[in-house]
Design a protein around this motif. Structure first.
Motif, PDB file in Angstrom:
ATOM      1  N   LEU A 168       0.929   7.723  -2.817  1.00 24.40           N
ATOM      2  CA  LEU A 168       0.182   7.483  -4.044  1.00 24.40           C
ATOM      3  C   LEU A 168       0.176   6.005  -4.417  1.00 24.40           C
ATOM      4  O   LEU A 168      -0.814   5.494  -4.946  1.00 24.40           O
ATOM      5  CB  LEU A 168       0.772   8.313  -5.181  1.00 24.40           C
ATOM      6  CG  LEU A 168       0.576   9.829  -5.055  1.00 24.40           C
ATOM      7  CD1 LEU A 168       1.376  10.556  -6.124  1.00 24.40           C
ATOM      8  CD2 LEU A 168      -0.898  10.194  -5.139  1.00 24.40           C
ATOM      9  N   GLU A 169       1.269   5.305  -4.128  1.00 28.51           N
ATOM     10  CA  GLU A 169       1.302   3.861  -4.393  1.00 28.51           C
ATOM     11  C   GLU A 169       0.288   3.126  -3.534  1.00 28.51           C
ATOM     12  O   GLU A 169      -0.178   2.046  -3.899  1.00 28.51           O
ATOM     13  CB  GLU A 169       2.714   3.322  -4.153  1.00 28.51           C
ATOM     14  CG  GLU A 169       3.708   3.758  -5.223  1.00 28.51           C
ATOM     15  CD  GLU A 169       5.132   3.349  -4.919  1.00 28.51           C
ATOM     16  OE1 GLU A 169       5.941   3.247  -5.872  1.00 28.51           O
ATOM     17  OE2 GLU A 169       5.462   3.146  -3.726  1.00 28.51           O
ATOM     18  N   VAL A 171       4.994   4.573  14.203  1.00 25.59           N
ATOM     19  CA  VAL A 171       3.609   5.041  14.142  1.00 25.59           C
ATOM     20  C   VAL A 171       2.818   4.128  13.208  1.00 25.59           C
ATOM     21  O   VAL A 171       3.375   3.480  12.328  1.00 25.59           O
ATOM     22  CB  VAL A 171       3.501   6.506  13.648  1.00 25.59           C
ATOM     23  CG1 VAL A 171       4.280   7.454  14.541  1.00 25.59           C
ATOM     24  CG2 VAL A 171       3.970   6.631  12.210  1.00 25.59           C
ATOM     25  N   ASN A 172       1.514   4.083  13.420  1.00 28.64           N
ATOM     26  CA  ASN A 172       0.640   3.323  12.538  1.00 28.64           C
ATOM     27  C   ASN A 172       0.460   4.063  11.222  1.00 28.64           C
ATOM     28  O   ASN A 172       0.315   5.291  11.207  1.00 28.64           O
ATOM     29  CB  ASN A 172      -0.720   3.105  13.196  1.00 28.64           C
ATOM     30  CG  ASN A 172      -0.645   2.179  14.389  1.00 28.64           C
ATOM     31  OD1 ASN A 172       0.117   1.213  14.386  1.00 28.64           O
ATOM     32  ND2 ASN A 172      -1.415   2.452  15.421  1.00 28.64           N
ATOM     33  N   VAL A 173       0.465   3.322  10.134  1.00 27.92           N
ATOM     34  CA  VAL A 173       0.217   3.911   8.814  1.00 27.92           C
ATOM     35  C   VAL A 173      -0.889   3.124   8.113  1.00 27.92           C
ATOM     36  O   VAL A 173      -1.095   1.931   8.374  1.00 27.92           O
ATOM     37  CB  VAL A 173       1.486   3.918   7.933  1.00 27.92           C
ATOM     38  CG1 VAL A 173       2.548   4.834   8.525  1.00 27.92           C
ATOM     39  CG2 VAL A 173       2.048   2.519   7.735  1.00 27.92           C
ATOM     40  N   ILE A 174      -1.611   3.813   7.239  1.00 23.17           N
ATOM     41  CA  ILE A 174      -2.682   3.196   6.462  1.00 23.17           C
ATOM     42  C   ILE A 174      -2.451   3.450   4.977  1.00 23.17           C
ATOM     43  O   ILE A 174      -1.631   4.289   4.599  1.00 23.17           O
ATOM     44  CB  ILE A 174      -4.070   3.745   6.866  1.00 23.17           C
ATOM     45  CG1 ILE A 174      -4.168   5.243   6.509  1.00 23.17           C
ATOM     46  CG2 ILE A 174      -4.340   3.497   8.339  1.00 23.17           C
ATOM     47  CD1 ILE A 174      -5.581   5.782   6.576  1.00 23.17           C
ATOM     48  N   ARG A 175      -3.201   2.732   4.149  1.00 21.02           N
ATOM     49  CA  ARG A 175      -3.220   2.998   2.707  1.00 21.02           C
ATOM     50  C   ARG A 175      -4.440   3.870   2.398  1.00 21.02           C
ATOM     51  O   ARG A 175      -5.531   3.657   2.936  1.00 21.02           O
ATOM     52  CB  ARG A 175      -3.333   1.707   1.898  1.00 21.02           C
ATOM     53  CG  ARG A 175      -2.177   0.749   2.008  1.00 21.02           C
ATOM     54  CD  ARG A 175      -2.283  -0.358   0.956  1.00 21.02           C
ATOM     55  NE  ARG A 175      -3.594  -1.001   0.962  1.00 21.02           N
ATOM     56  CZ  ARG A 175      -4.063  -1.741  -0.038  1.00 21.02           C
ATOM     57  NH1 ARG A 175      -3.333  -1.931  -1.127  1.00 21.02           N
ATOM     58  NH2 ARG A 175      -5.260  -2.290   0.025  1.00 21.02           N
ATOM     59  N   LEU A 176      -4.260   4.827   1.518  1.00 24.04           N
ATOM     60  CA  LEU A 176      -5.396   5.655   1.103  1.00 24.04           C
ATOM     61  C   LEU A 176      -6.481   4.821   0.446  1.00 24.04           C
ATOM     62  O   LEU A 176      -7.677   5.108   0.599  1.00 24.04           O
ATOM     63  CB  LEU A 176      -4.927   6.748   0.141  1.00 24.04           C
ATOM     64  CG  LEU A 176      -4.251   7.959   0.795  1.00 24.04           C
ATOM     65  CD1 LEU A 176      -3.647   8.865  -0.284  1.00 24.04           C
ATOM     66  CD2 LEU A 176      -5.239   8.743   1.643  1.00 24.04           C
TER      67      LEU A 176
END
Length: 243
Positions: free
Chosen positions: A175-176, A143-148
């Motif tokens: 959180l990282e 799945v695609n993931v993003i950074r907050l």
């Protein structure tokens, strides 16, 4: 999903409605006074937190992230008439890219993390579900993931009242992907994290590192609200810069 699993899920939801959500609602009713609030819901599942925050504030604007492709379609249909609810079919981590996602037979505990097959807690859970621990994962896919951090930068005009993270052992990585020298002031008032005291996942039990990361970046623990079952709690941190 088996009939037994459905019954267990229903019992969990009833238990939460009686013993957990009233305490959480009391906290937010006392601390979220604005007529309009903005929520980031990481790990939306079937919309339990969405429904909860709508009860806290009917006008809440909620951006929810759910990597489970089946649950994403369910959420889109469930909230299709709600213009204040936006559902994103992404995961959240410390990178922008792809990660392997593992669907659990009990979808509340699906995760990017690997099962710890030596876990006694996992043995106990498998017996309750009536399956072998090797069969708890029912599907895995990229799945695609993003950074907050990237999401906040793309929505720099929004101040978020609550960031809720429930990602089954992947909280530290979320959180990282939030804290960086790229952004000095985090536009979030409260961070709510589900904290487990078990070893179901290989990289679980990272609360000490989570605490250190949050404290270093100006968030302090102000509340611990225990769930009605199991050995886990919601821990709420407040942004010191918002005091």
């Amino acid at each position: 999903m088996s009939f037994r699993t459905k019954i267990i899920q229903q019992l969990i939801h009833i238990n939460e409605a009686i013993f957990f959500y009233p305490k959480l609602k009391k906290f937010y009713k006392e601390n979220l006074k604005s007529q309009e609030i903005n929520i980031l819901d990481i790990g939306a599942n079937k919309g339990q937190s969405i429904d909860f925050f709508l009860k806290v504030n009917f006008n809440a604007k909620i951006n929810a992230f759910e990597p489970n492709k089946k649950l994403f379609r369910y959420l889109e249909n469930k909230y299709k008439s709600k213009t204040n609810i936006t559902i994103h079919n992404f995961g959240v981590s410390k990178i922008k890219g792809e990660l392997e996602f593992h669907e659990n037979i009990l979808d509340e505990t699906s995760t990017f993390e690997e099962l710890n097959l030596d876990s006694k807690y996992l043995d106990k859970k498998a017996k309750v579900l009536g399956i072998s621990k090797e069969n708890i994962i029912v599907d895995s896919y990229k799945v695609n993931v993003i950074r907050l951090l990237d999401y906040l930068n793309e929505n720099s005009n929004i101040f978020f009242d609550v960031l809720k993270i429930d990602v089954e052992g992947h909280e530290l990585q979320c959180l990282e992907g939030l804290f960086s020298n790229e952004i000095k002031i985090i536009p979030i008032k409260y961070i709510q994290i589900e904290s487990h005291n078990d070893d179901m996942y290989i990289n679980n039990n990272q609360q000490e590192k989570i605490e250190e990361l949050l404290n270093t970046n100006g968030f302090k623990q102000i509340a611990v609200i225990k769930h009605g079952f199991g050995d886990f709690s919601e821990i709420i941190y407040q942004n010191k810069s918002q005091l």
